[in-house]
Design a protein around this motif. Structure first.
Motif, PDB file in Angstrom:
ATOM      1  N   ARG A  12      64.737  29.200   3.501  1.00 54.38           N
ATOM      2  CA  ARG A  12      63.428  29.250   2.842  1.00 54.38           C
ATOM      3  C   ARG A  12      62.286  29.477   3.843  1.00 54.38           C
ATOM      4  O   ARG A  12      61.154  29.726   3.437  1.00 54.38           O
ATOM      5  CB  ARG A  12      63.158  27.945   2.090  1.00 54.38           C
ATOM      6  N   LEU A  13      62.564  29.381   5.123  1.00 56.98           N
ATOM      7  CA  LEU A  13      61.490  29.353   6.110  1.00 56.98           C
ATOM      8  C   LEU A  13      60.812  30.702   6.310  1.00 56.98           C
ATOM      9  O   LEU A  13      59.619  30.755   6.601  1.00 56.98           O
ATOM     10  CB  LEU A  13      62.030  28.843   7.452  1.00 56.98           C
ATOM     11  N   SER A  14      61.555  31.774   6.164  1.00 57.31           N
ATOM     12  CA  SER A  14      60.986  33.092   6.463  1.00 57.31           C
ATOM     13  C   SER A  14      59.833  33.458   5.539  1.00 57.31           C
ATOM     14  O   SER A  14      59.004  34.304   5.881  1.00 57.31           O
ATOM     15  CB  SER A  14      62.078  34.163   6.394  1.00 57.31           C
ATOM     16  N   ALA A  15      59.758  32.838   4.374  1.00 58.03           N
ATOM     17  CA  ALA A  15      58.677  33.137   3.429  1.00 58.03           C
ATOM     18  C   ALA A  15      57.398  32.384   3.741  1.00 58.03           C
ATOM     19  O   ALA A  15      56.371  32.616   3.097  1.00 58.03           O
ATOM     20  CB  ALA A  15      59.127  32.799   2.006  1.00 58.03           C
ATOM     21  N   GLN A  16      57.427  31.495   4.739  1.00 61.88           N
ATOM     22  CA  GLN A  16      56.287  30.624   5.006  1.00 61.88           C
ATOM     23  C   GLN A  16      55.381  31.203   6.090  1.00 61.88           C
ATOM     24  O   GLN A  16      55.843  31.806   7.056  1.00 61.88           O
ATOM     25  CB  GLN A  16      56.772  29.236   5.449  1.00 61.88           C
ATOM     26  N   ALA A  17      54.077  30.979   5.932  1.00 63.29           N
ATOM     27  CA  ALA A  17      53.115  31.365   6.969  1.00 63.29           C
ATOM     28  C   ALA A  17      52.968  30.288   8.032  1.00 63.29           C
ATOM     29  O   ALA A  17      52.561  30.577   9.160  1.00 63.29           O
ATOM     30  CB  ALA A  17      51.752  31.646   6.337  1.00 63.29           C
ATOM     31  N   ALA A  18      53.297  29.045   7.702  1.00 63.04           N
ATOM     32  CA  ALA A  18      53.235  27.938   8.659  1.00 63.04           C
ATOM     33  C   ALA A  18      54.027  26.771   8.095  1.00 63.04           C
ATOM     34  O   ALA A  18      54.179  26.624   6.877  1.00 63.04           O
ATOM     35  CB  ALA A  18      51.792  27.520   8.946  1.00 63.04           C
ATOM     36  N   ILE A  19      54.503  25.934   9.010  1.00 63.49           N
ATOM     37  CA  ILE A  19      55.305  24.766   8.667  1.00 63.49           C
ATOM     38  C   ILE A  19      54.661  23.537   9.296  1.00 63.49           C
ATOM     39  O   ILE A  19      54.220  23.573  10.448  1.00 63.49           O
ATOM     40  CB  ILE A  19      56.739  24.880   9.225  1.00 63.49           C
TER      41      ILE A  19
END
Length: 304
Positions: free
Chosen positions: A101-108
């Motif tokens: 799911r991480l690739s869709a995020q702009a920041a974590i």
């Protein structure tokens, strides 16, 4: 601290990027906050709602399944992702469910309320290894790093071509990371600046006042000192609000140092607004969170 160039500003150090009239929620960053455990659902909820009020277009909280309904109930605009748990906290398989799911995020943002179990440790190690995503590391995620001494061998060092990584330790967490005494502010700032330069990180040294340590363009140690905030912010949850603010700003495209400096300034301004109404002793992190939407709006760049 003669080896450090120090800056301090009374007005905000910069502003949130202007929002065009034609913009949609995808323009302002999809961010993910990871954390929480049974008994500490409020921590990750505060971070996530703070990201919403700072301007993120989409915010999701990745939490143990056992607290998903609780966290979802804090705010109707907050999305939730349930990950495997042991009935109390993240279990080891949680990372396998999360990583795609991480690739869709702009920041974590990671750490609030997470505890230091093995499931959380696997998540933190995986996030540190993904150097293409802007990352904020807070709370138990920092304690996991300290327990495993992961910053000693340089494998999580970030180059100028990697995405930003911002650490937001309170004095006790910074002592565990660096050995610098929580009672010695100067030593903590020096240690944070040294670690920031060695690993290519940005580090917020929380306190009264807070500092932001990072590497400047010449490769030297740079420290910026904040001018907002008050002792009323020494209350449960205020650090979680800061994590959400900084994560949101990273997701809106700010660099690590800029997101940290502006985030700390906005956070302190929210605390000042809350204290003016509720007093230092009477204010809570919810009061600071309530002030965030209006303060963030004030900090947005006007149209040209």
């Amino acid at each position: 601290m003669p080896s450090i160039e120090t800056q301090s500003t009374s007005p905000p150090p910069l502003r949130i990027p202007h929002r065009e009239a034609s913009a949609h929620k995808g323009n302002f960053g999809r961010v993910l906050l990871i954390g929480g455990s049974r008994g500490m659902a409020g921590s990750i909820a505060l971070s996530s709602i703070a990201a919403l009020h700072t301007g993120s277009g989409l915010v999701a909280a990745a939490v143990p399944d056992c607290i998903l309904d609780c966290v979802a109930g804090f705010h109707p605009a907050l999305m939730t992702i349930g990950l495997g748990d042991d009935g109390e906290k993240f279990a080891d398989p949680a990372w396998q469910s999360l990583k795609d799911r991480l690739s869709a995020q702009a920041a974590i943002g990671c750490g609030p309320g997470m505890t230091t179990g093995s499931g959380g440790a696997t998540i933190v190690e995986g996030l540190l290894a993904k150097k293409d995503l802007p990352l904020v590391v807070d709370a138990d995620a920092l304690n996991i790093i300290a327990q495993n001494d992961w910053f000693s061998d340089g494998r999580f060092e970030r180059s100028k071509d990697d995405a930003a990584c911002v650490l937001t330790p309170h004095p006790g967490e910074l002592q565990r990371l660096t050995g610098a005494s929580a009672k010695d502010v100067d030593a903590q700032v020096e240690a944070a600046a040294e670690l920031a330069c060695r690993l290519g990180l940005t580090i917020v040294v929380k306190g009264g006042p807070s500092h932001v340590a990072y590497q400047n363009g010449d490769g030297g140690k740079q420290v910026w000192q904040n001018t907002t905030g008050n002792p009323g912010m020494a209350t449960a949850g205020c650090g979680d609000v800061l994590t959400g603010i900084v994560t949101s700003l990273l997701g809106q495209g700010l660099s690590g140092p800029d997101a940290a400096k502006l985030g700390v300034w906005i956070h302190g301004r929210c605390g000042d607004e809350a204290a003016s109404r509720w007093s230092h002793a009477g204010m809570t992190s919810l009061h600071a969170l309530d002030a965030l939407a209006s303060v963030a709006d004030e900090m947005t760049q006007p149209a040209d």
